[in-house]
Each structure stands twice: as structure tokens, then as C-alpha cells.
Design an enzyme around this catalytic site. Sequence first.
Site, PDB file in Angstrom:
ATOM      1  N   LEU A 242       0.855  -1.180   0.000  1.00  0.00           N
ATOM      2  CA  LEU A 242       0.000   0.000   0.000  1.00  0.00           C
ATOM      3  C   LEU A 242       0.894   1.234   0.000  1.00  0.00           C
ATOM      4  O   LEU A 242       1.401   1.669   1.029  1.00  0.00           O
ATOM      5  CB  LEU A 242      -0.920   0.001   1.217  1.00  0.00           C
ATOM      6  CG  LEU A 242      -1.827  -1.240   1.390  1.00  0.00           C
ATOM      7  CD1 LEU A 242      -2.860  -0.983   2.483  1.00  0.00           C
ATOM      8  CD2 LEU A 242      -2.515  -1.601   0.089  1.00  0.00           C
ATOM      9  N   ASP A 243       1.080   1.799  -1.167  1.00  0.00           N
ATOM     10  CA  ASP A 243       2.010   2.901  -1.354  1.00  0.00           C
ATOM     11  C   ASP A 243       1.465   4.187  -0.733  1.00  0.00           C
ATOM     12  O   ASP A 243       0.305   4.560  -0.953  1.00  0.00           O
ATOM     13  CB  ASP A 243       2.252   3.116  -2.853  1.00  0.00           C
ATOM     14  CG  ASP A 243       3.141   4.299  -3.126  1.00  0.00           C
ATOM     15  OD1 ASP A 243       4.327   4.227  -2.773  1.00  0.00           O
ATOM     16  OD2 ASP A 243       2.640   5.300  -3.678  1.00  0.00           O
ATOM     17  N   ALA A 244       2.305   4.864   0.040  1.00  0.00           N
ATOM     18  CA  ALA A 244       1.984   6.190   0.608  1.00  0.00           C
ATOM     19  C   ALA A 244       0.623   6.209   1.285  1.00  0.00           C
ATOM     20  O   ALA A 244      -0.072   7.219   1.278  1.00  0.00           O
ATOM     21  CB  ALA A 244       2.037   7.253  -0.497  1.00  0.00           C
ATOM     22  N   VAL A 245       0.250   5.102   1.907  1.00  0.00           N
ATOM     23  CA  VAL A 245      -1.102   4.965   2.426  1.00  0.00           C
ATOM     24  C   VAL A 245      -1.387   5.907   3.594  1.00  0.00           C
ATOM     25  O   VAL A 245      -2.545   6.260   3.848  1.00  0.00           O
ATOM     26  CB  VAL A 245      -1.380   3.492   2.822  1.00  0.00           C
ATOM     27  CG1 VAL A 245      -0.583   3.095   4.054  1.00  0.00           C
ATOM     28  CG2 VAL A 245      -2.861   3.229   3.025  1.00  0.00           C
TER      29      VAL A 245
END
Length: 585
Positions: A242-245
Site C-alpha cells: 500500500l504505497d503512501a497509504v
Amino acid sequence: MTETADLPIEEILFQKVIDHLRVIYPELDIRAIARDLIHTMRLDEDCQKPLAHKNLWDQTDITVITYGNSILSDDNNQKPLHTLHHFLKTHFTMLINSVHILPFFPYSSDDGFAVSAYKQVDPPLGDWNDILRISTDFHLMADLVINHCSAQHEWFRNYQQGKDPGNGFFVEADPRDDLSMVVRPRVTPLLRPTETPDGTRYVWCTFGHDQVDLNFRNPKVLAKIVDIIRLYLDMGIRIFRLDAVAFIWKRAGSICLNLKETHEIVRLLRTLIEHANPNAVIITETNIPNRENLSYFGNANEAHCIYNFSLPPLLVNTLISGNCQHLKNWLMAMPPAQNGTTYFNFIASHDGIGLRPVEGLLDDSEQEALVQTMENFGGQISWRALDDGSNKPYEINISLFDALKGTVSGEDQWQLERFICAHAIMLALEGIPAFYLHSLVGTTNDYARMKEHGHNRAINRRQWQEQELNERLADRESHHHKVFHRLRQLIQLRREQPAFHPNATQFTLHLGQQIFAFWRQSLDRRQSIFCINNISDVPQEISLNAINLIGTDEWKDLVSDTTFNDMLATVTLAPYQTLWITNRT
């Protein structure tokens, strides 16, 4: 009263989704939203029961991180994903079982993280068949880039025209809103003026104006993301990054980071994904201070794994300063991960060495010394804006091999040994180790690529021709061969040791500031490993008595295959030497 455990799994799932949505959308018809999400994930057709606190990994789990086009074929007709698959099978079969392919979707900027089409494989890389083939040989990790999409995405183009899907999909703000507290990792203006049929609107761009933030206050956005997740599961993706969540929920007047709705969305996605595939794993990418990062474990109901973002800067600082005190303090403060969760350890990546994760761990002068040393070794600095209008170093952009070419005193002859020591430490720590492909093959700073692409991060994103790289790996005099050969040996050793299970017991040892040491014990308590690392450029002596080896056991160093018979003996460690002393032979 009916016990929850006696209810059908579908009813239990529905209630869990309702509970999540009640926090996220308290004013909406959450029952309809819940039914829609469950249907989108096809959980009304096939719903599986996840097992709580189940470790989905062991000591054989090791990940390689790479772009889909990091390895290129001399045959122009061969797609890079096919070449990558061939390279991985040739060199890493029975060593590395997981691969993180960085965004392989069509994009407009940021080397893939400005996604312009979530449901496609970027045609120059290959197609979904290539992804499926890789997923049959490796556990495949893919990025779920959900904080933002490209300004070239169909959704944003529709938004600009007042059309669906896209209308209401992006965060709008008024420039007069109180945005002074917003935390972000860039120096560009936060708001992008955008012309729409309703006039000029100001859309939120945490990472830059080509990466427009999605509006999770609109449940239609959440539904689109869940639809994308379902496709990725169908395509063999088992691990979701989960990128830059941490940035996905915004509220004016707040820091817009780690808000309660953000955590609840992570919990919701976890619930949906694990009911579709109980063996799937969520990893949160949250490049933030350590305490905030740890919060994404939740109560073993959010991320299965969290990136250990403090490890890279602390370890580099340790090895260039010859002092492990800060690294020891950090390790002692890290809570053991509950079963069903673990740390995702890395010391190099496609980005850089982040500095936010050492806020509160290194003081300003120590950070300045680290930055200055990295600049002396050819590194570049990326900046972020502070709320007072000033800028502060955000990350160091440099290849790890070059970052460790010397100490604060300058370059020296210990680059290779220092580099191997760094990876030996990572391999032995609690958690799952992840190698950046360029570290495995000893790639150095790529100044030409940085100049060509015009941004600092390109310095560590080289593209190798497969034949050239294979030749260098085969050349025994090449540092690429030496790095690759020695790291392969350490990886193989790690895979064979139960005490290196990601959830095995870990205790910090105190053997002075020049020796970083810790103890691991297998889950069944049958194996102990004392991991002892000289992190300085001078020899260090230790007494075996100082680590309390049990006299009735037989002990040997796995790395050198040296046996220890005298429990009172003194051992001299060469600069940057690692010992893995175990009682299991």
C-alpha cells in the site's frame, strides 16, 4: 444469543465490513456500500476464513525489489518482464522466493508511481501473461498506489470535464483553508488550480501536480480501488504494497497524516483481501517517524508487515561512524511483532535513504554529518517543505554500494566488507529481508541516468543489459561478482536456520559501541544464534564468555564454519566481520 463463531462466514464478513464502514462513512447508507464491496470482491460467491495470528512466512522468505525493466535483453523483441523472469530464475531459484515488481502499469511520471491505468500492464514492459508466469515461480508483490493517480488518468480527465467516472473522485480544497499543518514530502505547491465546468477548482497534490490525490470520502473511489484489488488477486498477486497509504485521508486543520479513517481503510482492505485469499499479505509503505510507522500493525488487524524505514539510515549511520549506540537503542525499543505480523526489512530501495524515520533517533548534527558524508560519496539530497516555508532534507539519493565506500573520515579500502556487513545484519534481524536488485549485484551511482531523467532518484535506478550484467557477475575480479557471490552464501545460510524465522525471539546484546550484536532463538527454542558484527574499521576482540555460550552445547560460526571449543576464548573480529554463532550444526 447466537455466538458470532456459529454464524456463517458470509454473515461474519458482512458485519465486519459494516463495522469498518461505520467509522469511515458514518453519515452514509453503509449497508449498501458493504454489499457492493463484497460483491465486487466476489466474496458472495467464494468467501474463505482467514486464520488469526497465523505466520504466513518463515526463514526461507526473502524478497527482491526491482523495476520491471531493470534488466533488458539484447533482443529488442523480448519484453523486459520476460527478461526479468529469466534472470530471476537463472540466478535466484531456491534462494529468493518473493519478488516485488515496482509499478508495472502505464504511467506519466515518477517512474511508475503516477499511474495512468490501473488495470493494464505497461505495454513496453509486457502483459498480464508475463505477470502470471512470474507469479507461478515467485510470491509476487505489487504496488497498490491508492493515495493518488496520474493527472493523465481517465478519471482526472473526466473530472476536468465534469463526467463520470471521475467527477467527485479528487480532493478539493479552498486556498483559504487552514493547510498550515499538512505534512508532505515535497516542496511543490500543495494545491493545483484546475479548470472544470464549475469553474476553477483547487485539487490536492501531496506528491506533485502530476499525482492528484484521490478522494476517499467518496465511496465510489473506494469501490474502484476494491475492483482493482480483485483483478490483481486474479492475476496471481499475493502481496499488496500500500504505497503512501498514510496520506489517504485529508482534513483541513490537521496534519492529514495517519488519521483514524486512514487506519480504518487499511483494516477494511485487509478484511476484504484475506477473505478472498487467506494467504495474501498486506504491507504498508509509510515513510514516517518510527512510532507512527509501528501504528500500522494495529492490533494485528491492519498490515501484516510494515517497512522498517528507520533501519536504512540508522545502519548506514552506524557503519560510517563506527558507533552502533543509536542502532542498539532503536533495536531495544522495537516491540516484538505479534504472530501474524512481522517487519519488512530493507536497507536500499528504488527511492533513497529516508531521513524522516530517524527524527527523534539522530540529532540534527548527526543527520547533517550523515548527509555530508553521503554527498562526499556522490549522493544527492531531496528536500521537503516545512510549515514555516523552509526546506529540510527528506532523503539521500545514492546507491548503497557507494554509500558505504568509506566513513565520515573519507573513502577507504573496506567498501566491500562494509557492504556485506550491512546485509548480514539485515538478514539476521527479526523480520523478512528484502534486497534491492541493484544491491544484490553491486550497482554503483548512475549519474548519466540521473542527468537524463532530471531527478535525483534516478541515480539508483540503473537499467542493465542482461548479457553485460551476466558477464560482470561471472568475472571473478569484478566487485559485482564478489558482492553477488557473498550475498548468495549468506542468503543460503539464513534460509537453513530456524532461529532466523521472522518471528523468532530477538534480544539486543551489549558488547561495546563498535560491536553490534543480538541474539535470536527459534520458535521451538532448539536453536540459538548470536549475531555479532564489528561495525568499525579496526579489529575488535570479544570474549566468548561475554555472550554466555552454554558449555554443554557445541558452537560454531556459520559464516566461517569455525568451531568453538573453549568457552572462555577470546575472538578477534576483522573490520566489518560478521559471526553467526550457533548451537545447531
